[in-house]
Design a protein around this motif. Sequence first.
Motif, mmCIF file in Angstrom:
data_model
loop_
_atom_site.group_PDB
_atom_site.id
_atom_site.type_symbol
_atom_site.label_atom_id
_atom_site.label_comp_id
_atom_site.label_asym_id
_atom_site.label_seq_id
_atom_site.Cartn_x
_atom_site.Cartn_y
_atom_site.Cartn_z
ATOM 1 N N GLY A 285 -13.835 3.981 -26.870
ATOM 2 C CA GLY A 285 -13.464 4.873 -27.963
ATOM 3 C C GLY A 285 -13.603 6.350 -27.681
ATOM 4 O O GLY A 285 -13.167 7.161 -28.500
ATOM 5 N N THR A 286 -14.213 6.747 -26.556
ATOM 6 C CA THR A 286 -14.440 8.177 -26.314
ATOM 7 C C THR A 286 -13.318 8.828 -25.518
ATOM 8 O O THR A 286 -13.173 10.044 -25.545
ATOM 9 C CB THR A 286 -15.756 8.396 -25.553
ATOM 10 N N GLY A 287 -12.538 8.031 -24.774
ATOM 11 C CA GLY A 287 -11.509 8.598 -23.915
ATOM 12 C C GLY A 287 -12.040 9.211 -22.638
ATOM 13 O O GLY A 287 -11.293 9.860 -21.895
ATOM 14 N N ASP A 288 -13.304 9.002 -22.345
ATOM 15 C CA ASP A 288 -13.945 9.591 -21.162
ATOM 16 C C ASP A 288 -13.594 8.754 -19.937
ATOM 17 O O ASP A 288 -14.003 7.594 -19.815
ATOM 18 C CB ASP A 288 -15.458 9.626 -21.376
ATOM 19 N N LEU A 289 -12.861 9.354 -18.971
ATOM 20 C CA LEU A 289 -12.440 8.624 -17.776
ATOM 21 C C LEU A 289 -13.620 8.227 -16.898
ATOM 22 O O LEU A 289 -13.575 7.193 -16.220
ATOM 23 C CB LEU A 289 -11.461 9.483 -16.971
ATOM 24 N N SER A 290 -14.677 9.013 -16.911
ATOM 25 C CA SER A 290 -15.831 8.679 -16.074
ATOM 26 C C SER A 290 -16.489 7.379 -16.556
ATOM 27 O O SER A 290 -17.011 6.603 -15.765
ATOM 28 C CB SER A 290 -16.852 9.823 -16.088
ATOM 29 N N VAL A 291 -16.459 7.145 -17.850
ATOM 30 C CA VAL A 291 -17.017 5.901 -18.386
ATOM 31 C C VAL A 291 -16.197 4.721 -17.889
ATOM 32 O O VAL A 291 -16.745 3.695 -17.459
ATOM 33 C CB VAL A 291 -17.028 5.936 -19.929
ATOM 34 N N LEU A 292 -14.874 4.855 -17.933
ATOM 35 C CA LEU A 292 -14.017 3.763 -17.474
ATOM 36 C C LEU A 292 -14.223 3.497 -15.988
ATOM 37 O O LEU A 292 -14.253 2.345 -15.550
ATOM 38 C CB LEU A 292 -12.549 4.100 -17.749
ATOM 39 N N ALA A 293 -14.366 4.562 -15.232
ATOM 40 C CA ALA A 293 -14.507 4.403 -13.782
ATOM 41 C C ALA A 293 -15.791 3.671 -13.425
ATOM 42 O O ALA A 293 -15.794 2.781 -12.562
ATOM 43 C CB ALA A 293 -14.478 5.774 -13.104
ATOM 44 N N SER A 294 -16.893 4.032 -14.095
ATOM 45 C CA SER A 294 -18.171 3.422 -13.733
ATOM 46 C C SER A 294 -18.362 2.055 -14.381
ATOM 47 O O SER A 294 -18.853 1.125 -13.747
ATOM 48 C CB SER A 294 -19.324 4.354 -14.124
ATOM 49 N N ALA A 295 -17.960 1.918 -15.659
ATOM 50 C CA ALA A 295 -18.160 0.642 -16.345
ATOM 51 C C ALA A 295 -17.290 -0.453 -15.742
ATOM 52 O O ALA A 295 -17.677 -1.627 -15.722
ATOM 53 C CB ALA A 295 -17.849 0.788 -17.839
ATOM 54 N N GLY A 296 -16.116 -0.093 -15.254
ATOM 55 C CA GLY A 296 -15.222 -1.098 -14.683
ATOM 56 C C GLY A 296 -15.226 -1.143 -13.179
ATOM 57 O O GLY A 296 -14.332 -1.754 -12.564
ATOM 58 N N ALA A 297 -16.205 -0.476 -12.569
ATOM 59 C CA ALA A 297 -16.259 -0.423 -11.102
ATOM 60 C C ALA A 297 -16.277 -1.826 -10.507
ATOM 61 O O ALA A 297 -16.992 -2.711 -10.964
ATOM 62 C CB ALA A 297 -17.499 0.350 -10.661
ATOM 63 N N GLY A 298 -15.459 -2.003 -9.479
ATOM 64 C CA GLY A 298 -15.385 -3.276 -8.788
ATOM 65 C C GLY A 298 -14.310 -4.191 -9.323
ATOM 66 O O GLY A 298 -13.893 -5.130 -8.647
ATOM 67 N N ARG A 299 -13.853 -3.946 -10.566
ATOM 68 C CA ARG A 299 -12.822 -4.799 -11.175
ATOM 69 C C ARG A 299 -11.491 -4.075 -11.240
ATOM 70 O O ARG A 299 -10.439 -4.689 -11.170
ATOM 71 C CB ARG A 299 -13.251 -5.236 -12.574
ATOM 72 N N MET A 300 -11.535 -2.748 -11.422
ATOM 73 C CA MET A 300 -10.314 -1.945 -11.443
ATOM 74 C C MET A 300 -10.737 -0.489 -11.272
ATOM 75 O O MET A 300 -11.922 -0.167 -11.300
ATOM 76 C CB MET A 300 -9.538 -2.139 -12.745
ATOM 77 N N SER A 301 -9.757 0.374 -11.113
ATOM 78 C CA SER A 301 -10.051 1.792 -10.951
ATOM 79 C C SER A 301 -9.179 2.595 -11.893
ATOM 80 O O SER A 301 -8.185 2.089 -12.441
ATOM 81 C CB SER A 301 -9.799 2.229 -9.500
ATOM 82 N N VAL A 302 -9.535 3.865 -12.069
ATOM 83 C CA VAL A 302 -8.772 4.734 -12.961
ATOM 84 C C VAL A 302 -7.326 4.860 -12.488
ATOM 85 O O VAL A 302 -6.414 5.088 -13.282
ATOM 86 C CB VAL A 302 -9.455 6.116 -13.055
ATOM 87 N N ALA A 303 -7.109 4.671 -11.185
ATOM 88 C CA ALA A 303 -5.734 4.746 -10.676
ATOM 89 C C ALA A 303 -4.833 3.708 -11.320
ATOM 90 O O ALA A 303 -3.604 3.885 -11.396
ATOM 91 C CB ALA A 303 -5.744 4.574 -9.156
ATOM 92 N N ASP A 304 -5.410 2.622 -11.822
ATOM 93 C CA ASP A 304 -4.608 1.579 -12.473
ATOM 94 C C ASP A 304 -3.990 2.053 -13.779
ATOM 95 O O ASP A 304 -3.106 1.391 -14.331
ATOM 96 C CB ASP A 304 -5.469 0.335 -12.733
ATOM 97 N N LEU A 305 -4.459 3.198 -14.283
ATOM 98 C CA LEU A 305 -3.871 3.734 -15.511
ATOM 99 C C LEU A 305 -2.455 4.253 -15.293
ATOM 100 O O LEU A 305 -1.719 4.477 -16.259
ATOM 101 C CB LEU A 305 -4.736 4.874 -16.062
ATOM 102 N N ALA A 306 -2.084 4.466 -14.037
ATOM 103 C CA ALA A 306 -0.767 5.044 -13.753
ATOM 104 C C ALA A 306 0.356 4.204 -14.351
ATOM 105 O O ALA A 306 1.363 4.735 -14.840
ATOM 106 C CB ALA A 306 -0.577 5.188 -12.240
ATOM 107 N N TYR A 307 0.190 2.869 -14.333
ATOM 108 C CA TYR A 307 1.234 2.002 -14.890
ATOM 109 C C TYR A 307 1.400 2.252 -16.393
ATOM 110 O O TYR A 307 2.518 2.324 -16.908
ATOM 111 C CB TYR A 307 0.883 0.531 -14.648
#
Length: 930
Positions: A285-307
């Motif tokens: 809910g925060t829109g913080d990319l750093s949260v997505l990068a660390s919380a999902g580390a190993g399963r996906m990366s922020v680069a996957d948002l490109a799609y």
Amino acid sequence: MGGEGPQPVEPAGELIGRGPELDMMRRFVDGVATFGGALLLSGEAGVGKTVLLDAAASYARGAGLRVVRAAGVEFESTVSFAGLHQILHPLLPGLGQLTGPYRGALSVALGLDDGPAPDQLLVSNAALALLVQAAAERPLLMIVDDLPWLDRASAVVLGFLARRLDAGRVGLLGAYRSEEGSFFERGGVPVHPVQPLDTSAATELIQGHFPSLAPRVRDRLLAEAQGNPLALLELPIALSGTQRSGSGVPDVLQLSRRLQAVFASRVEALPARTRLLLLYAVLDGTGDLSVLASAGAGRMSVADLAYAERAGLVRVYDRTGRLAFRHPLTRSAVVDLSTSDQRRTVHRALAEHRADRSERRAWHLAQATVEPTEEVARLLEQVAHDIVRRGDAAGAVAALLRAADLSPRGHDRSRRIAEAAYLGADLTGDLRDVPRLLEEARKADGGRAGPLVAAVAAAHHILLSGEGDLDTAHRLLAGAIEMQHQPYDATDTTMVEALYTLAWVCHGSHRAALWKPLHQALGLLKPEVPDRLALILGTVADPARTTPTALGRLDEAIASLDQEADPVRVIRIAMASLYVDRLAGCRTALRRVLRDGRDTESVTLELQGLVFLGRDCFAAGQWDELETRADHGRRLGEAHSYRLLSTDFLYQRALVAAARGDDSATRALTDEITSWAAPRHVGFFLSCASHAKALGALGHGRFEDAYRHASAVSRAGELAPHVPTALFLIMDLVEAAVRTGRSVEAAAHVAAAHEASVAAISPRLALAVKASAAIAADGLRAVELFEEALAIPAADRWPFELARVHLTYGERLRRARSTKKARVHLGAALDTFERLGAAPWAARARNELRATGLSLGHGTRTGPASLTPQQREIALLAAAGLTNKQIGERLFLSPRTVSTHLHQLFPKLGVTSRAALRDALGNVPQEPPI
């Protein structure tokens, strides 16, 4: 997402068909730069509110204003002051320049510091001071999208700010979806409804973006989108190449369903890793990319948002490290397409990442937990204590109740529910005796009654003030009752009061499921259910299925009202009478309660008396008196923060406005009802709003709208259990069904009314059922049924309903070429509608009379007989020399309303001044005005 980072927006010049709105946005921004102000945009999903906010932000930045933005987000709606933190975060460097009390209040509320719980008013004034201070350097514009998703604490503060921004160069521009409720108090804030595009602009938009669409397909989409820009841009994307050329276009669905399907299909087309990353973004809910990068580390990366970015579903701002969804429907689609196990897994991962943010971590863990777990329950309890210290009692109650749900031990569950009840009652302005009551109850009942006393007190406050939601009140009461010794003692006043209050809560919910704990508790009440409780349950719980025994008991109670000295019992008998049409028998007693309530300053009793007398006034056709009582009741309720009872006066006024054809007033009143009731889960008032809308649509001949609103209360062919309002809409639904070609549905609804024996409850319901059967019937059978309906004894006690039956019968006779007889019934209908001021209904009757060949004059009645009862009272008082202010005080009207009535009645009496009133009223009996 919040903050001041640059956000690419569509150039204002490319907003097709939005010239007037853009001009308005510019004027508003220019005004903010000079003297501040607030403006809200409302409209359906996809109508273009967010694009207009973007355009306003772009123009404001170009004009030198500072812009801060925020948006309500579903998950963050449980995080106290999350929205306010978004808005104020860029301004926090100026916090140190505020006075000590203001600095301390904001620091504690926003979780920046520890300290005593700040008063809500202090937090609001501190936020205003910080904004004004920031605007001293350069004008400041706050932009808030998706207001309904703001957390409660932030919404209350922003509502306070919105009405006080004319003191400095601070502006608030907000947006919300029409008919969505919010804790943001909109009263007094200008609202601009954003309308769909007109045909020309819609055509230009779709042709500009999709020039290769076949004309037939384009016309189909134009018709289905109905000017909704989002639909015009998104629906074509969902079509295949052959469909765009005109082959195999899918059947038409409701616009909202089509749009949801479009977003779902676009999300489904994304790679699995991208969908998972979007689920992380939605639930965080925060829109913080750093949260997505660390919380999902190993399963996906922020680069996957490109799609998702290339698909136009999200925007990624590299400079600020933020992500934003382009439309709320994308978030909804992402969640809808995920499994419950996926959501729990993501919540657990986010909880691990949020180890340093106790409130977010606790709520994530609560969402990830299914079975009771003391560890998570303890975390939520601690969060509740932290939230209390920040001044958000309602948020603390919600956290404690969730902690109770997750408590594996009964003792802990009991303790947490009791604490929630205590907080819900004690942190209000008028229930400060709860600690003493708790201690006394603990001593009297071995420590087990305390939670029940607190729960009753808290639930009463939640219901009357509207500070909390109905589900919270239900959980407080049901949980506290469950903790008592079994079997329950029917002679225990506290227990009976708790069960009565729980019945009141259940009634307000309009949901059958909430009645189950009450019925279970009643089965454990020994030796038997007391009469005063049985009276309410017999006619209010599910009035469509009221038994003859319950009616007989109620009639006996009404017959004894003249000797009834207990005002509370009078009110409860009136409540039991409401849906079974026996309020007329309670009038004298209610007026006595009203008088005594004023003398003893018992606001609750006075308000409840006004509610039931107002309902009786509508039934009896005394609509001017209703307006007077409702205006007084609304002002009295608002002055004492009794929002639940105040909302009933909105409903009463909405019914009169709908019957009299005032669409703008009906819309404004029902929107206000909905915006208050929806976030508090008060289904009763949502049904009331639908009732008023259905009535208004029927009067104007908008039968499809009428059917939609009526069936929203209870679908055709069913008198929904525990939905009392359905009894007011039987004839409305049947008439709307017949007029829209739904003869099967009309017949099914008549059959449902017959099966429930509704006609046996009261003459009004007998009239409604017989008339509905006539409307749904054909030929001679219809005539027989209409005659039977009009022959029902005492039906004239409901003049508006009776006139509607005369109208529909007259219409049927006129079409059967029974002209002479048709004129009799149409004339009777017209006389009543004109007396009531029911203009659209009178117009229908007048048009039908003209169709019979009858020549009607175009003049209007004049002279004393033409005055409404309220106009006559005002005229008499004015003739006696009272000023507008004095008349208003006597009749509970504003001086402006009195002035309006005088201007309306002068022409009727053929006078031009107050001095001539006495002579003009010479033949009018001088009855003492109330």
